[in-house]
Design a protein around this motif. Structure first.
Motif, PDB file in Angstrom:
ATOM      1  N   ASP A   1      41.401 -47.576  43.535  1.00  0.00           N
ATOM      2  CA  ASP A   1      41.585 -48.682  43.014  1.00  0.00           C
ATOM      3  C   ASP A   1      42.229 -48.687  41.591  1.00  0.00           C
ATOM      4  OD1 ASP A   1      40.272 -50.158  44.981  1.00  0.00           O
ATOM      5  OD2 ASP A   1      38.268 -49.789  44.010  1.00  0.00           O
ATOM      6  N   GLU A   2      42.019 -47.566  40.889  1.00  0.00           N
ATOM      7  CA  GLU A   2      43.027 -47.264  39.923  1.00  0.00           C
ATOM      8  C   GLU A   2      44.257 -47.042  39.761  1.00  0.00           C
ATOM      9  OE1 GLU A   2      39.051 -45.088  37.101  1.00  0.00           O
ATOM     10  OE2 GLU A   2      40.434 -43.951  38.278  1.00  0.00           O
ATOM     11  N   MET A   3      44.626 -46.288  40.766  1.00  0.00           N
ATOM     12  CA  MET A   3      46.062 -46.178  41.191  1.00  0.00           C
ATOM     13  C   MET A   3      46.620 -47.368  41.510  1.00  0.00           C
ATOM     14  SD  MET A   3      47.051 -42.931  40.540  1.00  0.00           S
ATOM     15  CE  MET A   3      48.380 -42.840  41.885  1.00  0.00           C
ATOM     16  N   THR A   4      45.925 -48.217  42.444  1.00  0.00           N
ATOM     17  CA  THR A   4      46.623 -49.668  42.877  1.00  0.00           C
ATOM     18  C   THR A   4      46.653 -50.526  41.448  1.00  0.00           C
ATOM     19  OG1 THR A   4      45.508 -49.161  45.008  1.00  0.00           O
ATOM     20  CG2 THR A   4      46.290 -51.438  44.331  1.00  0.00           C
TER      21      THR A   4
ATOM     22  N   GLY B   1      53.274 -53.867  40.602  1.00  0.00           N
ATOM     23  CA  GLY B   1      54.651 -54.600  40.056  1.00  0.00           C
ATOM     24  C   GLY B   1      55.745 -53.805  39.712  1.00  0.00           C
ATOM     25  N   HIS B   2      55.522 -52.649  40.242  1.00  0.00           N
ATOM     26  CA  HIS B   2      56.916 -51.648  39.784  1.00  0.00           C
ATOM     27  C   HIS B   2      58.026 -51.962  40.770  1.00  0.00           C
ATOM     28  CE1 HIS B   2      55.002 -49.165  43.100  1.00  0.00           C
ATOM     29  NE2 HIS B   2      56.212 -48.862  43.306  1.00  0.00           N
ATOM     30  N   ILE B   3      59.200 -51.579  40.336  1.00  0.00           N
ATOM     31  CA  ILE B   3      60.423 -52.024  41.207  1.00  0.00           C
ATOM     32  C   ILE B   3      60.993 -50.512  41.971  1.00  0.00           C
ATOM     33  CG2 ILE B   3      62.787 -52.664  41.021  1.00  0.00           C
ATOM     34  CD1 ILE B   3      60.714 -54.936  40.277  1.00  0.00           C
TER      35      ILE B   3
ATOM     36  N   GLN C   1      53.954 -55.989  45.236  1.00  0.00           N
ATOM     37  CA  GLN C   1      53.226 -57.005  44.839  1.00  0.00           C
ATOM     38  C   GLN C   1      52.139 -57.133  45.611  1.00  0.00           C
ATOM     39  OE1 GLN C   1      55.756 -60.510  45.959  1.00  0.00           O
ATOM     40  NE2 GLN C   1      57.625 -59.474  44.519  1.00  0.00           N
ATOM     41  N   GLY C   2      50.792 -57.241  45.368  1.00  0.00           N
ATOM     42  CA  GLY C   2      49.708 -57.080  46.068  1.00  0.00           C
ATOM     43  C   GLY C   2      49.106 -56.206  46.689  1.00  0.00           C
ATOM     44  N   GLY C   3      49.856 -54.835  46.279  1.00  0.00           N
ATOM     45  CA  GLY C   3      49.638 -53.725  47.020  1.00  0.00           C
ATOM     46  C   GLY C   3      50.625 -53.268  48.361  1.00  0.00           C
ATOM     47  N   SER C   4      51.515 -54.199  48.445  1.00  0.00           N
ATOM     48  CA  SER C   4      52.600 -54.009  49.511  1.00  0.00           C
ATOM     49  C   SER C   4      53.923 -54.221  48.919  1.00  0.00           C
ATOM     50  CB  SER C   4      52.233 -54.969  50.742  1.00  0.00           C
ATOM     51  OG  SER C   4      52.291 -56.213  50.199  1.00  0.00           O
TER      52      SER C   4
ATOM     53  N   ASP D   1      60.667 -62.290  43.305  1.00  0.00           N
ATOM     54  CA  ASP D   1      60.293 -61.397  42.223  1.00  0.00           C
ATOM     55  C   ASP D   1      58.978 -62.055  41.619  1.00  0.00           C
ATOM     56  OD1 ASP D   1      62.282 -62.683  41.162  1.00  0.00           O
ATOM     57  OD2 ASP D   1      62.248 -61.957  39.263  1.00  0.00           O
ATOM     58  N   LYS D   2      57.837 -61.079  41.368  1.00  0.00           N
ATOM     59  CA  LYS D   2      56.600 -61.687  40.635  1.00  0.00           C
ATOM     60  C   LYS D   2      56.373 -60.953  39.429  1.00  0.00           C
ATOM     61  CE  LYS D   2      54.813 -64.023  44.851  1.00  0.00           C
ATOM     62  NZ  LYS D   2      53.519 -64.095  45.540  1.00  0.00           N
ATOM     63  N   TRP D   3      55.967 -61.399  38.518  1.00  0.00           N
ATOM     64  CA  TRP D   3      55.777 -60.660  37.262  1.00  0.00           C
ATOM     65  C   TRP D   3      54.264 -61.087  36.928  1.00  0.00           C
ATOM     66  CZ3 TRP D   3      59.296 -56.946  36.519  1.00  0.00           C
ATOM     67  CH2 TRP D   3      60.510 -57.345  36.967  1.00  0.00           C
TER      68      TRP D   3
END
Length: 899
Positions: A351-354, A359-361, A481-484, A504-506
């Motif tokens: 969970d912490e890693m997620t 949001g990374h590119i 985005q949202g884990g995927s 893209d979402k921020w």
């Protein structure tokens, strides 16, 4: 039937329409071609009768060759109608030939190193893809019909040391390998440098190091994985799209990432973008991540392998270097769930890693053809993914190298086509591949030329190599985005074409700033304080005007005349100027523009300087004259009776002139101007990505300290000297300056306030409210005290005693102009004392004369009458009466005492 109706305008085109065309080409499609002998053509979506009714097929339409019986297609099996009206690969004929039994085909061996673990475990998906490609190639009779490709592989673990061991085994153990296929960049560097010594071609499916593009160092190296530098144009394009001018980087210390970052640094410099902070690590990223946090890095490019990525983002979570203020750019060839994979080397939960990676590119070479058209293997990209997924032991997201698998698949096809061209499989005479050995450079050169000219449609897209042996391709841009991962765009660096999907979402609703947005705010003076002090100053100016008017109106009164009214007038004017200086002292950028600031600075200086010179200078002149006159020696006491006013005015004029000269030189040589003092950044109370940079306006000059030293030193000496003179003359009384005691009291107050305020305001110069309060209130209080002490007693005396007449009028009424004047009484008492002293001196002289006469008489008497012998009876000697033996003086009278 529906398809036929849609294509009817093209298929039923009347002959001769549209001008001259080639026999098989038209501007709106391709002419139907004949099938090979003993073969046919499969038309997708059309029946035999429909085909007979048309002459042309539309652009992008595909046909497939089929053979009868045990025959198979040799050459292109699928052709596609191009926009120019021609079919693909028309330079290579398609034939139907009899199948050759596998037992009669000669084996050609490939030596491969698959990283099944380590920094990039790409072999987990790439090895199955290679095996699948070998099956497809070997099943084709039109490619290497006399040969069968076989694979010998080892697990390099993405470790150059481990790879060295297996490379030795591949080279020194039979059978001979015609080509080497490493995976990781670090392993490929080792293999490619050694391969030229054995005349071996090296074909990599997973190496992205820019260093491998060096043809002098790696002359026989090819790769279906584009160079990592192909990511950099995409990154720069995104930086420009989102308006970022400052970025930071963190990299693992390996050649591939170092060379990639060097290339990125050159590209961003050309684009006007700055790499503000560059960090690297070997195995532990804790300190570099802390440094990024300390340097307020916002846009961060991370270059490291997957295992190190988990370590980095565990530290990122600990340092809270994620969220709406930060954007991370990572490599896109990690497994889709790389951040969820259990890793005993980190102490962060899934969970912490997620949360940290959200949001990374990622930027990744397009490794799967997005058009989903059929490749040379007669498979679409989607069919390839489905077929590969069935061969994997785990879910694709949990399988390393799944994204690179199409590159590995196409690498086998590139090799097969190059070997096919070398061996003459395409219908031309070639060499015998079984004759290859590590000393046969001729075959190596032919394979090199064939590989260098490769051009075909693979499942990863169009496969072509540049002059350095690197694959040319598009770049895929994704965001977590949202884990995927979600696709947000493509970039073609050869055409500088960015295709954006706007998906893209921020976290914060918009792309963050590349640095903390610094808002410059000026610290202005409190308006309540300014208004309050201005009111006090205005009232003080009114009081000064009242005192000045009073003094001028009653200048004929003897009591006023004896206080040197002209000097008092100058004092009132000086207080008015000093009080007026409060107004420009409180003006700042809130009220005026920067162009008016120098004038305000000069107004402060001149008003305060001249006000002090006139106000304090006139009082100092009075006390100086009193001290000078009443400390004369006895023989110069007559000077006290005369006072020449011009000397007093000249003294004040000298003090004012010195100030005017000093201020004029200061203004000409080093004028005051507006300067900005910048303070430490402040965080706003709201949770917004901005930082407040407080600034304060000052009036200053280049040699400000020097001028202040001169000014304060000169004024400080005057203040100290004024205190001394006031103390020395506190018991002196004189009728010429009858208010010198009040002047002394005013000097005390002014000096104390100035000596305290000057250093305090210098210390508090960075605190605008405190500095203004100290300076302005010192001016107001010192002016008020001076005016009240000097003028209020005079007003009270004239009002309560009614002494409003001039000296002449007072003499006619009373016969004496000083009957009730304390100074006149003092003068009369002094005169009477002098007369009494004279009388006493005369009496003492007379007494001395009488004593001398008595002594002379006693001596004469002694000579005439000798002493009488004592009386035997003990009585007193008898004789004439004795002269007086004692004199007494009691002031103005002299008594003779006799026994």
């Amino acid at each position: 039937m529906l398809l036929l109706l849609l294509l009817a305008p093209l298929f039923l085109r009347p002959p001769g329409a549209g001008g001259a065309q080639t026999p098989n080409a038209t501007s709106e499609g391709c002419q139907i071609i004949h099938p090979p002998w003993e073969g046919g053509i499969r038309y997708r979506g059309l029946t035999r009768d429909q085909v007979k009714a048309i002459n042309f097929l539309p652009v992008d339409y595909e046909i497939e060759y089929v053979c009868r019986g045990e025959r198979e297609v040799v050459g292109p099996k699928v052709r596609k109608c191009l926009a120019n009206g021609s079919w693909t690969d028309m330079d290579t004929p398609s034939r139907c030939v009899n199948r050759t039994p596998h037992s009669e085909r000669r084996a050609v061996y490939i030596g491969a190193l698959f990283p099944m673990s380590g920094g990039w475990p790409g072999g987990q998906a790439c090895q199955p893809a290679v095996e699948m490609a070998l099956e497809d190639v070997n099943s084709r009779r039109d490619i290497l019909p006399d040969y069968e490709l076989k694979l010998i592989h080892h697990d390099s673990k993405c470790d150059p040391g481990q790879a060295t061991k297996y490379l030795y085994e591949l080279l020194y153990n039979d059978p001979i390998k015609i080509i080497l296929m490493p995976g990781c960049s670090s392993v490929s560097t080792l293999v490619a440098e050694a391969a030229r010594m054995w005349n071996l071609i090296v074909l990599s499916y997973g190496s992205s190091s820019p260093a491998l593009s060096n043809r002098q160092r790696f002359p026989t190296f090819f790769r279906t994985h584009p160079s990592a530098t192909l990511h950099n144009p995409t990154r720069v394009k995104l930086f420009e799209k989102w308006g970022w001018k400052k970025i930071a980087t963190i990299q693992q210390t390996t050649e591939v990432f170092t060379s990639t970052l060097d290339d990125l640094e050159e590209r961003v410099k050309e684009a006007g973008i700055e790499i503000t902070f560059r960090q690297s690590f070997f195995s532990d990223p804790a300190v570099p991540v802390k440094n990024l946090k300390r340097q307020d890095a916002r846009i961060i490019v991370g270059l490291f392998y997957e295992t190190e990525a988990r370590k980095v983002f565990c530290e990122v979570y600990k340092e809270r270097l994620f969220g709406k203020k930060y954007v991370w750019f990572l490599i896109g060839w990690y497994a889709d769930n790389w951040f969820k994979i259990y890793d005993p080397s980190i102490n962060c939960t899934v969970d912490e890693m997620t949360e940290a990676v959200e949001g990374h590119i990622t930027t990744e070479i397009v490794m799967l053809n997005p058009a989903n058209t059929r490749s040379i293997s007669n498979m679409t990209s989607q069919e390839f993914v489905e077929k590969l997924t069935k061969r994997l032991k785990r879910h694709p997201e949990e399988t390393g190298g799944f994204q690179e698998a199409p590159l590995a698949y196409d690498a086998i096809w590139a090799l097969a086509l190059a070997l096919n061209k070398t061996s003459g499989g395409g219908g031309r005479s070639g060499v015998r591949l079984e004759d290859f050995n590590y000393n046969n450079q001729t075959i190596t050169d032919q394979i090199y030329r064939a590989m260098n000219s490769s051009s075909f449609e693979g499942v990863s897209g169009h496969v072509v190599f540049d002059a350095s042996g690197s694959r040319m391709a598009w770049t895929l841009i994704e965001q977590l985005q949202g884990g995927s991962y979600k696709k947000i765009g493509y970039y073609d660096s050869t055409k500088d074409d960015l295709s954006w999907s706007k998906t893209d979402k921020w976290i914060g609703g918009s792309p963050p700033a590349d640095q903390t947005l610094v808002i410059k705010t000026f610290r202005f003076l409190s308006q309540k304080l300014f208004i309050s002090v201005s009111v006090l100053s205005s009232l003080g100016i009114v009081l000064a005007v009242v005192c000045l008017s009073f003094n001028i109106y009653n200048s004929h009164v003897r009591y006023i005349q004896n206080s040197q009214p002209n000097l008092n007038n100058l004092t009132a004017v000086g207080c008015s100027l000093a009080l007026a200086a409060v107004f420009p002292l409180g003006l700042d950028g809130y009220h005026i523009g920067r162009n008016q600031f120098p004038f305000v600075c000069q107004a402060r200086l001149w008003l305060l300087g001249l006000g002090f010179s006139l106000g304090y200078g006139s009082m100092f002149t009075k006390i100086w004259w009193v001290h000078t006159v009443f400390t004369k020696k006895e023989e110069k006491k007559e000077w006290r009776k005369t006072l020449e006013p011009w000397k007093l005015y000249a003294t004040v004029g000298l003090l004012v002139g010195m100030d005017v000269l000093t201020l004029a030189i200061w203004q000409i040589v080093d004028p005051l101007h507006r300067t900005i003092e910048t303070f430490a950044k402040e965080e706003p109370k709201e949770d917004i990505d901005v930082s407040i940079l407080p600034q304060l306006e000052h009036c200053s000059s280049r040699k400000m300290n020097t001028w202040l030293g001169i000014f304060y030193g000169y004024k400080g000496l005057l203040l100290l000297l004024g205190i001394f003179l006031a103390y020395e003359t506190k018991s002196v009384s004189t009728e010429k300056i009858n208010d010198h005691r009040a002047v002394g009291m005013a000097i005390y107050n002014v000096a104390v306030l100035c000596l305290i305020t000057a250093p305090v305001t210098m210390i508090l110069s960075s605190q605008q409210d405190a500095a203004f309060a100290f300076a302005s209130l010192a001016i107001v209080f010192s002016s008020y005290i001076t005016l009240v002490v000097l003028f209020v007693p005079k007003m009270r005396r004239l009002i309560t005693r009614g002494e409003w007449q001039s000296e002449a009028q007072d003499t006619m009424k009373t016969g004496s102009s000083t009957n009730n004047n304390e100074e006149e009484k003092s003068r009369l008492l002094e005169k009477e004392n002098r007369e009494l002293e004279k009388i006493i001196a005369e009496k003492e002289e007379r007494v001395s004369e009488l004593r001398h006469q008595l002594q002379s008489r006693q001596q004469l008497r002694s000579r005439r009458h000798p002493p009488t012998p004592p009386d035997p009876s003990g009585g007193l000697p008898r004789g004439p009466a004795e002269p007086p033996d004692r004199l007494s003086c009691d002031g103005s009278r002299v008594h003779l005492l006799y026994k």
